[in-house]
Design a protein around this motif. Structure first.
Motif, PDB file in Angstrom:
ATOM      1  N   MET A   1       0.856  -1.184   0.000  1.00 33.03           N
ATOM      2  CA  MET A   1       0.000   0.000   0.000  1.00 33.03           C
ATOM      3  C   MET A   1       0.892   1.234   0.000  1.00 33.03           C
ATOM      4  N   ASN A   2       0.619   2.113  -0.905  1.00 31.56           N
ATOM      5  CA  ASN A   2       1.427   3.321  -1.026  1.00 31.56           C
ATOM      6  C   ASN A   2       0.606   4.514  -0.557  1.00 31.56           C
ATOM      7  N   LEU A   3       0.647   4.762   0.725  1.00 26.85           N
ATOM      8  CA  LEU A   3      -0.120   5.841   1.329  1.00 26.85           C
ATOM      9  C   LEU A   3       0.539   7.175   1.016  1.00 26.85           C
ATOM     10  N   LYS A   4      -0.243   8.097   0.489  1.00 23.18           N
ATOM     11  CA  LYS A   4       0.298   9.398   0.105  1.00 23.18           C
ATOM     12  C   LYS A   4       0.519  10.303   1.316  1.00 23.18           C
ATOM     13  N   ILE A   5      -0.483  10.417   2.185  1.00 23.92           N
ATOM     14  CA  ILE A   5      -0.376  11.274   3.363  1.00 23.92           C
ATOM     15  C   ILE A   5      -0.762  10.442   4.587  1.00 23.92           C
ATOM     16  N   PRO A   6       0.135  10.257   5.532  1.00 25.63           N
ATOM     17  CA  PRO A   6      -0.224   9.499   6.738  1.00 25.63           C
ATOM     18  C   PRO A   6      -1.402  10.178   7.456  1.00 25.63           C
TER      19      PRO A   6
ATOM     20  N   LEU B   1      -2.264  10.889  10.534  1.00 26.72           N
ATOM     21  CA  LEU B   1      -1.985  11.913  11.536  1.00 26.72           C
ATOM     22  C   LEU B   1      -1.546  13.221  10.865  1.00 26.72           C
ATOM     23  N   ALA B   2      -0.727  13.115   9.821  1.00 25.58           N
ATOM     24  CA  ALA B   2      -0.326  14.306   9.071  1.00 25.58           C
ATOM     25  C   ALA B   2      -1.536  14.929   8.382  1.00 25.58           C
ATOM     26  N   LEU B   3      -2.438  14.086   7.879  1.00 24.31           N
ATOM     27  CA  LEU B   3      -3.656  14.588   7.246  1.00 24.31           C
ATOM     28  C   LEU B   3      -4.511  15.344   8.258  1.00 24.31           C
ATOM     29  N   LEU B   4      -4.628  14.826   9.462  1.00 22.55           N
ATOM     30  CA  LEU B   4      -5.373  15.507  10.525  1.00 22.55           C
ATOM     31  C   LEU B   4      -4.822  16.920  10.735  1.00 22.55           C
ATOM     32  N   ILE B   5      -3.524  17.022  10.837  1.00 24.29           N
ATOM     33  CA  ILE B   5      -2.883  18.322  11.060  1.00 24.29           C
ATOM     34  C   ILE B   5      -3.081  19.243   9.857  1.00 24.29           C
TER      35      ILE B   5
ATOM     36  N   PHE C   1     -10.141  11.065  14.889  1.00 23.67           N
ATOM     37  CA  PHE C   1      -9.607  12.205  14.134  1.00 23.67           C
ATOM     38  C   PHE C   1     -10.747  13.099  13.637  1.00 23.67           C
ATOM     39  N   LEU C   2     -11.834  12.485  13.160  1.00 20.01           N
ATOM     40  CA  LEU C   2     -12.975  13.264  12.689  1.00 20.01           C
ATOM     41  C   LEU C   2     -13.598  14.060  13.835  1.00 20.01           C
TER      42      LEU C   2
END
Length: 150
Positions: free
Chosen positions: A1-6, A8-12, A92-93
């Motif tokens: 799986m090639n996740l673009k944005i982790p 936790l980083a997306l949350l920030i 996170f939501l």
């Protein structure tokens, strides 16, 4: 799986975009007298829900890192995972919802469904595909019993 944005980083990042957009469009602010109390409660609830997800993973001695689902050692269906297949993302939501209430700006609300759509498409679906391959019918049965978000 090639996740673009982790996640936790997306949350920030989403939180920063919410703040920036609400600062750029102050005319879209709304009055919400209880914003600090309810917003803070939502953030604390979100942190608690996410923490419970991490706790169950640690207890099962499996990876918490969403970038490495191949390191999953077991299918976790205990604790909060009886109510949601993705409590960390639910947490996170809730954090973003609390932040949105605190900002009290209509444009910030737009980021909540965008967060859900992004997490569903680029995080949850690839995770589910991998977990289905790894755990087979046990995962399929788990998905039948437990909702994705709550």
């Amino acid at each position: 799986m090639n996740l673009k944005i982790p996640p936790l980083a997306l949350l920030i990042l989403v939180g920063l975009f919410m703040k920036l957009s609400s600062s750029l469009l102050p005319e879209l602010d709304f009055a919400f007298p209880a914003k600090v109390v309810i917003g803070t409660a939502a953030v604390f609830l979100g942190v608690a829900v996410a923490f419970l997800g991490v706790y169950e993973f640690r207890k099962a001695k499996t990876t918490v890192d969403p970038r490495s689902p191949q390191k999953s050692e077991s299918l976790v269906g205990s604790g909060i995972y009886k109510m949601s297949r993705n409590p960390m993302y639910v947490g996170f939501l809730l954090i973003l919802f609390g932040w949105c209430l605190f900002l009290a700006n209509y444009v910030a609300l737009v980021f909540l469904p965008l967060f859900v759509l992004y997490i569903n498409a680029f995080q949850i679906k690839p995770e589910e595909s991998f977990l289905s391959q790894k755990f087979g019918s046990a995962y399929t049965e788990y998905c039948r019993r437990v909702r994705r978000w709550m």
